[in-house]
Motif scaffolding. Structure first.
Motif, short mmCIF file in Angstrom:
data_model
loop_
_atom_site.label_atom_id
_atom_site.label_comp_id
_atom_site.label_asym_id
_atom_site.label_seq_id
_atom_site.Cartn_x
_atom_site.Cartn_y
_atom_site.Cartn_z
N VAL A 197 0.85 -1.20 0.00
CA VAL A 197 0.00 0.00 0.00
C VAL A 197 0.88 1.24 0.00
N ASP A 198 0.32 2.37 -0.49
CA ASP A 198 1.10 3.59 -0.55
C ASP A 198 0.77 4.50 0.62
N ALA A 199 1.23 5.74 0.55
CA ALA A 199 1.07 6.67 1.65
C ALA A 199 -0.39 6.98 1.95
N ARG A 200 -1.29 6.76 0.99
CA ARG A 200 -2.73 7.00 1.21
C ARG A 200 -3.42 5.77 1.77
N ARG A 201 -2.63 4.71 2.00
CA ARG A 201 -3.16 3.40 2.43
C ARG A 201 -3.98 2.77 1.32
N HIS A 202 -3.65 3.09 0.08
CA HIS A 202 -4.30 2.49 -1.09
C HIS A 202 -3.34 1.51 -1.75
N ARG A 203 -3.88 0.47 -2.32
CA ARG A 203 -3.07 -0.55 -2.99
C ARG A 203 -2.82 -0.15 -4.45
N PRO A 204 -1.56 0.02 -4.84
CA PRO A 204 -1.28 0.31 -6.25
C PRO A 204 -1.64 -0.88 -7.13
N LYS A 205 -1.97 -0.61 -8.37
CA LYS A 205 -2.15 -1.68 -9.34
C LYS A 205 -0.77 -2.21 -9.74
N ILE A 206 -0.63 -3.51 -9.83
CA ILE A 206 0.65 -4.11 -10.15
C ILE A 206 0.63 -4.64 -11.58
N LEU A 207 1.54 -4.12 -12.41
CA LEU A 207 1.76 -4.63 -13.76
C LEU A 207 3.06 -5.42 -13.75
N LEU A 208 2.97 -6.70 -14.08
CA LEU A 208 4.12 -7.59 -13.98
C LEU A 208 4.73 -7.83 -15.35
N LEU A 209 6.03 -7.63 -15.45
CA LEU A 209 6.76 -7.86 -16.70
C LEU A 209 7.29 -9.29 -16.68
N LEU A 210 6.76 -10.13 -17.57
CA LEU A 210 7.10 -11.55 -17.62
C LEU A 210 8.32 -11.79 -18.50
N THR A 211 9.11 -12.81 -18.12
CA THR A 211 10.25 -13.22 -18.93
C THR A 211 9.78 -13.91 -20.21
N THR A 212 8.74 -14.75 -20.08
CA THR A 212 8.14 -15.44 -21.23
C THR A 212 6.63 -15.25 -21.16
N THR A 213 5.92 -15.91 -22.06
CA THR A 213 4.46 -15.79 -22.07
C THR A 213 3.80 -16.66 -21.00
N GLU A 214 4.57 -17.50 -20.31
CA GLU A 214 4.02 -18.36 -19.28
C GLU A 214 4.04 -17.66 -17.92
N VAL A 215 2.89 -17.63 -17.24
CA VAL A 215 2.83 -17.05 -15.89
C VAL A 215 3.29 -18.12 -14.91
#
Length: 225
Positions: free
Chosen positions: A81-99
């Motif tokens: 969470v950030d300073a507002r106590r809100h959860r940022p959206k997470i964008l994940l950069l993958l090495t391959t197309t497999e999660v």
């Protein structure tokens, strides 16, 4: 950083985003910097070198979107969470197309995905627009990888989807009833945002490109009748 309760993120004011990144690979970092510098949706960017800088940034600043590389993402860190106590959206950069399986099995699934060799200014902008629209951004290549999972032999699929959380097991039969996110939220007494994240997690764990495919896969694996 650990927080026991996930906090809902309010609508993005004016669709202008404050972004923080943690991508240690120099080449990828340069590409991401260039893409974010030209993105109309981005108001401010801070690039961090390690998790300590990320946590300090969150403690002291508003952060709408957090770009992380797969190698730096640890699902067991809990909810950031950030300073507002809100959860940022997470964008994940993958090495391959497999999660990776450990990401799907973790307590918090990212809000969207990008792939290393598809990291362009257009891909970054599309992902940010999807985040603002409340979607789960996902490149076509990742969607195809999920479709391949659907076609796996039954025994292999069962190994992949056996680790659903209690809340995911509650949402799954409601998806089978055809309920919308708002209807599911009312039925379970949780926020629509929370339902959206659970549904996104289910799609990933079941290797399904959409809600209908998720229900079909769940029935095939005996998760619902």
């Amino acid at each position: 950083m650990r927080v026991s309760q996930a906090l809902c993120h309010p609508p993005f004011p004016g669709e202008q985003l404050v972004v923080t990144t943690l991508v240690r690979n120099g080449f990828l970092q340069l590409g991401l910097r260039a893409a974010l510098s030209t993105a109309p949706l981005v108001r401010d960017v801070r690039h961090c070198g390690d998790w300590g800088e990320v946590e300090e940034t969150l403690r002291n600043n508003q952060v709408d979107v957090l770009f992380l590389h797969e190698k730096d993402y640890s699902p067991d860190r809990g909810v950031l969470v950030d300073a507002r106590r809100h959860r940022p959206k997470i964008l994940l950069l993958l090495t391959t197309t497999e999660v990776p399986e450990e990401i799907l099995a973790g307590p918090s699934v990212p809000d969207g995905f990008l792939v290393e060799n598809e990291l362009t200014a257009t891909a970054v902008e599309d992902a940010l627009q999807g985040i603002v629209a409340g979607e789960v951004p996902m490149p076509t290549s990742v969607t195809r990888a999920l479709l391949r999972r659907v076609r796996e032999p039954e025994q292999q699929r069962r190994r992949r989807v056996g680790n659903l959380t209690g809340r995911e097991n509650e949402v799954l039969p409601l998806l089978a009833e055809g309920l919308s996110n708002k209807q599911i939220a009312r039925r379970l007494g949780i926020s629509s945002h929370g339902v959206k994240r659970i549904v996104a997690s289910l799609l990933l764990k079941l290797g399904a490109p959409n809600r209908t495919a998720a229900v079909v896969t769940a029935i095939q694996n005996g998760l619902i009748t």
